[in-house]
Design an enzyme around this catalytic site. Structure first.
Site, PDB file in Angstrom:
ATOM      1  N   HIS A 108       0.829  -1.213   0.000  1.00  0.00           N
ATOM      2  CA  HIS A 108       0.000   0.000   0.000  1.00  0.00           C
ATOM      3  C   HIS A 108       0.862   1.262   0.000  1.00  0.00           C
ATOM      4  CE1 HIS A 108      -3.298  -2.662   0.833  1.00  0.00           C
ATOM      5  NE2 HIS A 108      -2.816  -3.000   2.011  1.00  0.00           N
TER       6      HIS A 108
ATOM      7  N   HIS B 242      -7.371  -4.266  -0.762  1.00  0.00           N
ATOM      8  CA  HIS B 242      -6.760  -5.567  -1.058  1.00  0.00           C
ATOM      9  C   HIS B 242      -7.464  -6.241  -2.234  1.00  0.00           C
ATOM     10  CE1 HIS B 242      -6.375  -4.793   3.330  1.00  0.00           C
ATOM     11  NE2 HIS B 242      -5.115  -5.084   3.077  1.00  0.00           N
TER      12      HIS B 242
END
Length: 328
Positions: free
Chosen positions: A54, A216
């Site tokens: 991320h 995700h």
């Protein structure tokens, strides 16, 4: 992929980060990043972390005015409690540590265990949960709403309060205010690919998009044929404002998912501003770029945080991290 092996992708990235940013102390083996001047005397410390993939969240937000340390898990996998406890011990000045935790099951469980470990060592710990995503109530990785773009707002604004010398209870209260005032919504144009899998993590046919995707690749609200930037802005902003209509000015984050060019993100930001203006929402500050990403996913998210004079002042306060810096 521009990697050596899937097994070494995170430590390889941390080695590069250490070389690029000598103002940080990077424990490559332990996968913990700490600001080099930590612990800062008289200051509450902020610690966050989560699965890698991320970036720049969270290690890219370590530095003056934001986080004191970040624990980096494997790709899309929470760090273990020992990592977080080591991070807390490395940055605690005796005034306590605030854990900033995104609402994912693994993160919540491991940060709770890390808080117990830290408290056993005499470190005072408080925790704030970030759960700003309005797309779905429960998802693959969560009970309740997912933590996404508001994490940046929480870390920046609470980090500024800590930098000013605010006590732990005050820093915690400000972090909670920011989370409660924030809402997010994301859209995927392509699926992301993890190094270990080497192929898309979910099936998104060409010409379709996922409205309300998680960071995700979790499912969102619905799939539709490809929409224009204006149509996506209409949908995303409506979802955010319907959930929490602002009664004052807002901070706006137009966040790239990892593979969307800035050319497209700035165009999307213009459309988001158009919708907010039509809804009579004043935008105090706008941030555009890749800040909370999903590896190589194409797409974007919109995060809105209602601010008052204090929160806006703390947002504008100096910050110097690898990914966010101004005023210093």
């Amino acid at each position: 992929m521009l990697i050596n092996t899937p097994e070494t992708v995170v430590p390889d990235a941390l080695r590069g980060m250490a070389l690029a940013h000598p103002e940080l102390t990077v424990d490559v083996e332990g996968q913990v990043v700490v600001r080099r001047d930590a612990p800062v005397a008289g200051k509450v410390a902020l610690v966050s972390g989560g699965g890698s993939g991320h970036e720049p969240l969270h290690a890219g937000f370590v530095g003056h005015g934001m986080l004191d340390a970040a624990a980096c898990g494997h790709i899309f996998t929470s760090p273990v409690p020992d990592q977080m406890a080591r991070a807390a011990a490395a940055v605690d000045s005796g005034r306590g540590v605030l854990f900033v935790v995104k609402n994912y099951t693994g993160d919540r469980m491991n940060f709770a265990m890390a808080a117990e470990l830290a408290e056993d060592e005499g470190i005072q710990v408080a925790s704030v949960l970030v759960d700003d995503d309005v797309a779905v109530t429960d998802s693959t990785y969560t009970a309740g709403r997912r933590g996404t773009g508001a994490t940046l707002f929480v870390e920046k604004i609470a980090g500024a309060a800590a930098e000013e010398g605010a006590p732990l209870d005050r820093v915690e209260a400000i972090a909670r205010r920011v989370n409660e005032a924030s809402r997010s919504f994301g859209v995927a144009l392509t699926a992301c690919t993890t190094p270990a899998k080497g192929s898309p993590t979910f099936d998104l046919p060409p010409g379709e998009l996922e409205l309300g995707v998680g960071i995700h690749g979790e499912p969102g609200r619905e799939r539709r044929p490809m929409m224009t930037s204006a149509e996506i802005a209409d949908y995303a902003v409506d979802a955010v404002l319907t959930d929490r209509p602002p009664t004052g000015p807002v901070l706006l984050l137009v966040n790239g998912a990892g593979a969307t060019p800035l050319l497209e993100l700035y165009g999307f930001a213009a459309e988001v501003h158009r919708v907010l203006a039509a809804r009579e929402v004043a935008v105090a500050r706008t941030l555009v770029g890749d800040y909370v990403t999903s590896l190589d996913m194409a797409g974007a998210s919109v995060t809105v945080c209602q601010v008052d004079e204090e929160l806006l002042r703390l947002w504008d306060a100096p910050v110097r991290t690898p990914a966010l810096r101004w005023g210093r």
